[in-house]
Design an enzyme around this catalytic site. Structure first.
Site, short mmCIF file in Angstrom:
data_model
loop_
_atom_site.label_atom_id
_atom_site.label_comp_id
_atom_site.label_asym_id
_atom_site.label_seq_id
_atom_site.Cartn_x
_atom_site.Cartn_y
_atom_site.Cartn_z
N THR A 96 28.89 62.99 15.31
CA THR A 96 29.11 64.35 15.81
C THR A 96 28.13 65.27 15.11
O THR A 96 28.20 65.47 13.90
CB THR A 96 30.56 64.80 15.54
OG1 THR A 96 31.46 63.94 16.25
CG2 THR A 96 30.77 66.24 15.99
N LYS A 171 31.62 67.27 22.98
CA LYS A 171 32.42 66.96 21.79
C LYS A 171 32.91 68.24 21.14
O LYS A 171 34.01 68.28 20.58
CB LYS A 171 31.59 66.13 20.80
CG LYS A 171 32.36 65.75 19.53
CD LYS A 171 33.57 64.86 19.83
CE LYS A 171 34.37 64.55 18.56
NZ LYS A 171 33.70 63.58 17.68
N LYS A 239 33.84 69.98 9.07
CA LYS A 239 32.41 69.86 9.40
C LYS A 239 32.20 70.01 10.90
O LYS A 239 31.31 70.73 11.35
CB LYS A 239 31.89 68.50 8.90
CG LYS A 239 30.39 68.27 9.12
CD LYS A 239 30.03 67.63 10.46
CE LYS A 239 30.49 66.20 10.56
NZ LYS A 239 29.97 65.55 11.80
#
Length: 313
Positions: A96, A171, A239
């Site tokens: 990601t 995502k 994150k």
């Protein structure tokens, strides 16, 4: 087909295992050698000493590491995978990351005739272990189709969204939805407990209707028991949300719920809960509930209090 797999973390370890069991000639690399040795002890595959060695002779190289700079390191750095790939090979990045990184890596790969697909996944550790991940792909149609048999080893749903970068943008949509589901579950379960409700009765009642979510179904029991030693860590969830916030700021899109969730994750990190499952944010709600409510009333001219959430690490 030879497939290199770089990164044997919580997700990558089982994903690479599915490739080996599916019959691909699998070559793995992991920065921590003991993890790679543990993988090779239970799977039919080879261990490489560098990303370049994992890429040499591979038709596809999959990457599943931590963040943007980690991807740059294993692909573009000394002994990076890109320099060892032959024209016609393809890189699939399951990390990601920012959408900008996907575009950057795709351009570098195209210079040497290598294809690129940004393909972040959703489904967590359980989905990776079961081979039931959702894979969101950004890339050219023919490039995605070329790697689809590889993705099918661990992907239950494989969707090409659009050109390079759209996998990562999708995502971000996924992470915004997940953040909202975690916040909702934490707040609702804490409210139910504070109200003295029998949670064994409440959960079936609310899980069968419109209020249901993956987190309510799969994490409610562990949240109630204060069990968080599994799953997707607070550190990684924060994150990911910071990537979402940066992209939202760049596009001028308000994301107040995501900001709230990121702040809660920062507070969880400050408490030392960074390695626990992200649902550990319910502890913040319990702490707030245990504190006596203030009776002071702001004056009509009072200004909102400064944001006192912990500063970014």
């Amino acid at each position: 087909m030879q497939v290199g797999f770089v990164g044997l973390g919580t997700m990558g370890f089982p994903m690479a295992g599915h490739l080996a069991r599916a019959g691909f000639d699998t070559v793995v690399y992991n920065r921590t050698e003991t993890t790679a040795a543990r993988w090779s002890a239970v799977q039919r595959g080879r261990v490489a000493a560098t990303p370049a060695q994992a890429a040499a002779g591979s038709d596809v190289v999959c990457v599943c590491v931590g963040a943007d700079d980690d991807v740059r390191s294993v692909l573009l750095g000394p002994d990076g995978a890109l320099g060892a790939l032959a024209p016609g090979a393809t890189i699939v990045d399951h990390t990601t990351t920012s959408a900008e990184l996907a575009v950057e890596i795709a351009a570098r790969a195209a210079e040497v005739g290598v294809g690129f697909v940004d393909a972040p996944v959703s489904g967590g550790q359980a989905g990776a272990e079961a081979g039931r991940l959702s894979v969101m792909c950004g890339g050219e149609v023919d490039t995605v189709e070329r790697v689809r048999p590889v993705l099918a080893a661990y992907g239950a749903t494989i969707t090409r969204i659009g050109p390079v970068g759209t996998g990562q943008l999708t995502k971000m949509v996924n992470q915004i939805l997940v953040a909202g589901a975690i916040e909702g579950a934490a707040e609702a379960l804490n409210f139910a407990a504070a109200a003295g409700l029998d949670l064994d009765q409440v959960l079936p009642a609310v899980s069968g209707g419109a209020a249901s979510s993956w987190y309510l179904t799969n994490r409610a029991a562990t949240m109630i028991r204060d069990e968080f030693d599994f799953g997707f860590a607070v550190d990684w969830m924060r994150k990911n949300l910071r990537i979402c916030l940066a992209e939202a700021a760049r596009r001028g899109v308000p994301v107040p719920l995501t900001e709230l969730a990121e702040g809660d994750l920062a507070a969880s990190q400050a408490r030392g809960d960074g390695q626990l499952d992200a649902t550990a944010v319910i502890r913040l709600r319990r702490l707030a509930t245990a504190q006596p409510a203030t009776t002071a009333q702001p004056s009509a001219t009072a200004q909102p209090a400064d944001d006192t959430r912990p500063a970014d690490a």
